[in-house]
Design an enzyme around this catalytic site. Structure first.
Site, PDB file in Angstrom:
ATOM      1  N   PHE A 135       3.636   1.406  -7.000  1.00 24.90           N
ATOM      2  CA  PHE A 135       3.986   2.814  -7.084  1.00 24.90           C
ATOM      3  C   PHE A 135       3.042   3.616  -6.190  1.00 24.90           C
ATOM      4  O   PHE A 135       1.821   3.546  -6.339  1.00 24.90           O
ATOM      5  CB  PHE A 135       3.875   3.322  -8.523  1.00 24.90           C
ATOM      6  N   GLU A 136       3.607   4.381  -5.277  1.00 26.56           N
ATOM      7  CA  GLU A 136       2.819   5.175  -4.345  1.00 26.56           C
ATOM      8  C   GLU A 136       3.291   6.620  -4.361  1.00 26.56           C
ATOM      9  O   GLU A 136       4.155   6.999  -5.167  1.00 26.56           O
ATOM     10  CB  GLU A 136       2.910   4.570  -2.937  1.00 26.56           C
ATOM     11  N   GLY A 137       2.739   7.421  -3.468  1.00 23.36           N
ATOM     12  CA  GLY A 137       3.170   8.816  -3.360  1.00 23.36           C
ATOM     13  C   GLY A 137       2.979   9.579  -4.659  1.00 23.36           C
ATOM     14  O   GLY A 137       1.888   9.641  -5.213  1.00 23.36           O
ATOM     15  N   LYS A 182       0.316  -0.462   0.000  1.00 18.27           N
ATOM     16  CA  LYS A 182       0.000   0.000   0.000  1.00 18.27           C
ATOM     17  C   LYS A 182       0.543   0.795   0.000  1.00 18.27           C
ATOM     18  O   LYS A 182       0.098  -0.033   1.053  1.00 18.27           O
ATOM     19  CB  LYS A 182       0.280  -0.614  -0.784  1.00 18.27           C
TER      20      LYS A 182
END
Length: 545
Positions: free
Chosen positions: A330-332, A2
């Site tokens: 891929f986050e942020g 997450k």
């Protein structure tokens, strides 16, 4: 994931701290924040977005002033402050807030929120900094269209040097709210969802069971859950994601997988033992993938050179360890959409276009048995029903996974959206759905199966096949916000698979007997809690048709 997945990691470590499993203290006399109660009468020390926000004399929690954040249809009224901290150290962020959907957190880390506080309510966020970390950014924000919020007496408690003077307000405020706790705004009444059949072909040949148990293995770092050797992961797990491969810099595209050191992870096996254990798992029919990104691994493929470096370096990792494929986590700010990029079928933003191209290149290289999974947060997928980043509304990251998912749907093995660390999301029944019950998992998963109109673009995201969809949940209460009991998860899956026991919700995508299964963050946290998740969910999945 997450987490974010690292955000869950930090929250879990902090939970261990306060329960006394770590010998440390998080009580200090000094507040490290500047102008924490807005007693300067202005926003000095803070960088705030939007217009109309400022210090007000009423309502206050204490003193003479408090923050009034003016959240509008186009802005969350986010206020941030960057603070110097010490590595590997416990801190506690807290504050008193008032209003609808008010958030407090650390950018890229732990966070919390309240959906409705008519009086001042205290929010508390314990967290631990990572090795080498010397600064953090704390944030407060409301949400689109929910009106003004108030905040007062914000505190960052921990070792450091408290400010001696109030610094000037930054001239370049952040414009992006935290994606790890993101409620959504209702779409217009005209945006009625419609069922869309999948356009994907026959199921790819991957050898994954019909109903799979998928988990992340903390392979490159340590945290409060402890390290587990690859050979000691039980056979119940069908897909094992190695967390994480991270870039040498945000825009380099050069991904490295560095195994946890013996100093950080006591008992870690040698490279030869790790490789042998991977091969043994594969001999049992298990799939082992490299997961790219995570909370700390921001990956922006802004150029074709970065794209090519991504393909080359990921291939090197897959080849070095003999892996079955990769997971995109891929986050942020890894993915976003430039202004005007409003057609999910034909994206133009380089970070999106180059990622799609890279994934197609990897698929072409490794062929039919290549396993590709994705673990986006709801912010990047289901929020696209209300907001799409390529339009002028809201955050430019909203729904930004949608063009990638759509472009690779022909060879996407599993999409397991993180149904955690999420704010309320507007579902296909035109109702808000919040974490904490089966309803949230049902509504979020149904959106992936049925498909949905994409905000105000006039485009529709077609639904995926059921075998391409799994539900992402935390393994334990320490693993992420949004944890629910195993029985609640099973109630949601029963509804989605059989079409029964759905409460008041009607499945727009119909029953999904081929629903792929469950993903969890993480195998390590499950082991820490005596395998409660595995022991409940593996037998349950085996009973499904």
């Amino acid at each position: 994931m997450k987490p974010t997945k690292r955000a869950a990691l930090i929250l879990g470590a902090a939970t261990l701290l306060v329960t006394g499993l770590f010998v440390a203290t998080n009580a200090y006399a000094a507040n490290l924040l500047s102008n924490p109660g807005f007693e300067s009468g202005n926003l000095s020390g803070w960088s705030c977005t939007g217009s109309g926000s400022g210090a007000v004399t009423s309502p206050v929690h204490s003193g003479s002033y408090a923050l009034n954040g003016n959240a509008t249809n186009a802005d969350t009224a986010q206020c941030t402050q960057t603070v110097t901290v010490q590595p590997n150290t416990a801190y506690t962020l807290s504050g008193w807030v008032r209003g609808s959907y008010v958030y407090l957190g650390v950018t890229g880390g732990a966070s919390t929120w309240t959906p409705a506080a008519t009086a001042y309510t205290k929010l508390t966020v314990p967290f631990t900094t990572t090795a080498g970390q010397t600064s953090i950014q704390v944030y407060l924000h409301g949400w689109y269209g929910t009106g003004a919020y108030n905040a007062d007496d914000i505190s960052l408690d921990g070792p450091g040097t408290p400010p001696t003077t109030t610094p000037p307000t930054s001239s370049s405020p952040s414009k992006s709210p935290s994606a790890s706790a993101s409620p959504s705004k209702s779409p217009s009444a005209s945006a009625s969802p419609s069922k869309s059949p999948s356009t994907s072909p026959t199921t790819p040949v991957t050898g994954i069971p019909k109903h799979a148990l998928i988990g992340y293995h903390h392979a490159s770092f340590a945290n409060g859950s402890g390290y587990i050797r690859m050979a000691d992961i039980p056979a119940a797990w069908d897909v094992i994601d190695l967390a994480f491969g991270e870039p040498t810099s945000v825009t380099s595209g050069d991904i490295r997988f560095n195994r946890c050191s013996a100093a950080e992870c006591p008992g870690v096996e040698s490279d030869a033992e790790f490789l042998a254990a991977i091969k043994a798992k594969q001999a049992q029919g298990k799939k082992v993938l490299i997961s790219i990104g995570g909370q700390n691994g921001q990956v922006q493929l802004t150029t074709t050179a970065a794209r090519d470096a991504f393909v080359s370096s990921v291939s090197a990792i897959i080849d070095r360890w003999g892996l079955d494929g990769l997971d995109i986590d891929f986050e942020g700010h890894s993915l976003y959409l430039n202004a005007g990029d409003s057609d999910l079928r034909n994206p133009t933003t380089p970070v999106v276009v180059n990622l799609i191209s890279a994934l197609k290149s990897l698929k072409a290289k490794y062929g039919a048995k290549f396993v590709l999974t994705m673990a986006p947060e709801t912010f990047f997928v289901q929020l696209g029903y209300q907001f799409y980043g390529g339009t002028t509304q809201g955050d430019n990251r909203a729904g930004s996974y949608l063009p990638v998912i759509h472009a690779v749907r022909d060879f996407l093995t599993i999409l397991h959206v993180q149904d955690y660390n999420s704010g309320p999301i507007w579902g296909l029944d035109n109702q808000y759905h919040t974490m904490g019950g089966a309803d949230f998992h049902i509504a979020m998963t149904d959106m992936l199966k049925a498909g949905f109109p994409v905000a105000n673009t006039g485009q529709t995201f077609p639904g995926l096949r059921a075998d391409q969809i799994a539900i992402g949940v935390p393994a334990a209460v320490s693993a992420g916000n949004g944890y629910v009991a195993n029985s609640v998860v099973q109630s949601a899956v029963t509804c989605l698979v059989n079409g029964s026991g759905c409460g008041g919700y009607t499945l727009r995508g119909g029953p999904s007997p081929a629903l792929r299964g469950l993903m969890t963050w993480s195998i390590n946290w499950d082991r820490y809690y005596n395998w409660e998740f595995q022991n409940a969910q593996r037998p349950y999945l085996n009973t499904l048709p």
